[in-house]
Scaffold this motif. Structure first.
Motif, mmCIF file in Angstrom:
data_model
loop_
_atom_site.group_PDB
_atom_site.id
_atom_site.type_symbol
_atom_site.label_atom_id
_atom_site.label_comp_id
_atom_site.label_asym_id
_atom_site.label_seq_id
_atom_site.Cartn_x
_atom_site.Cartn_y
_atom_site.Cartn_z
ATOM 1 N N TYR A 1 4.723 1.496 -0.466
ATOM 2 C CA TYR A 1 3.572 2.699 -0.108
ATOM 3 C C TYR A 1 2.587 2.115 0.827
ATOM 4 N N VAL A 2 2.357 2.499 2.470
ATOM 5 C CA VAL A 2 1.636 2.350 3.034
ATOM 6 C C VAL A 2 0.215 3.315 3.539
ATOM 7 N N PHE A 3 -0.823 2.093 3.089
ATOM 8 C CA PHE A 3 -2.189 2.470 3.620
ATOM 9 C C PHE A 3 -2.807 2.141 4.060
ATOM 10 N N CYS A 4 -4.313 2.366 4.748
ATOM 11 C CA CYS A 4 -4.978 1.804 5.603
ATOM 12 C C CYS A 4 -6.738 2.408 5.499
ATOM 13 N N VAL A 5 -7.281 1.017 5.924
ATOM 14 C CA VAL A 5 -8.664 1.739 5.167
ATOM 15 C C VAL A 5 -9.746 1.085 6.073
#
Length: 144
Positions: free
Chosen positions: A97-101
């Protein structure tokens, strides 16, 4: 050794200057990556993203001021043969699962699972990270 679940998170980190954080794995000097980690039993992917970000970099940002963005992307990839022993027998694929911050520039980084890190341009990060899913996430979710 406890076997891993074949579900993980990928967290792409960029700062206010559009620099991308990449880290060198301690078990493979040629393997650079963003934050990654297994989702624990009973844990939702977003909580795993916050936990892995803090564990691997020391970055523990308040959710209210620096939310991790759910990119609404789930990759499935074939697990590297040298890592198959970490998973239950017969497991070949991992769901990621891909996230960014976005974080403030100049934050101190405290490595726990990596030997080195660099803040790089988007293009350099794409060239240096090992996995295709990591390259694609940087290309898609880090602004030019």
């Amino acid at each position: 050794m406890q076997l891993k679940r074949a579900e993980s998170v990928l967290v792409v980190i960029r700062d206010e200057r559009k620099q991308v954080l990449i880290m060198q794995r301690d078990d493979d000097a040629n393997f650079w990556q963003s934050v990654t980690g297994t989702i624990e039993v009973g844990e939702i992917p977003l909580n795993a993203a916050y936990r892995e970000l803090a564990e691997e970099t020391g970055i523990a940002m308040p959710k209210s001021t620096h939310p991790i963005l759910d990119c609404r992307l789930m990759n499935q990839y074939k697990i590297r043969p040298i890592w198959l022993y970490r998973y239950p027998p017969g497991t070949e694929f991992n769901n990621e699962y891909v996230f960014c911050v976005k974080v403030p520039a100049g934050l101190p980084i405290v490595l726990t699972e990596h030997t080195d890190f660099n803040w790089t341009s988007k293009q350099e990060a794409i060239q240096r990270v090992w996995s295709k899913t990591n390259r694609d996430a940087i290309a898609q979710f880090v602004p030019d």
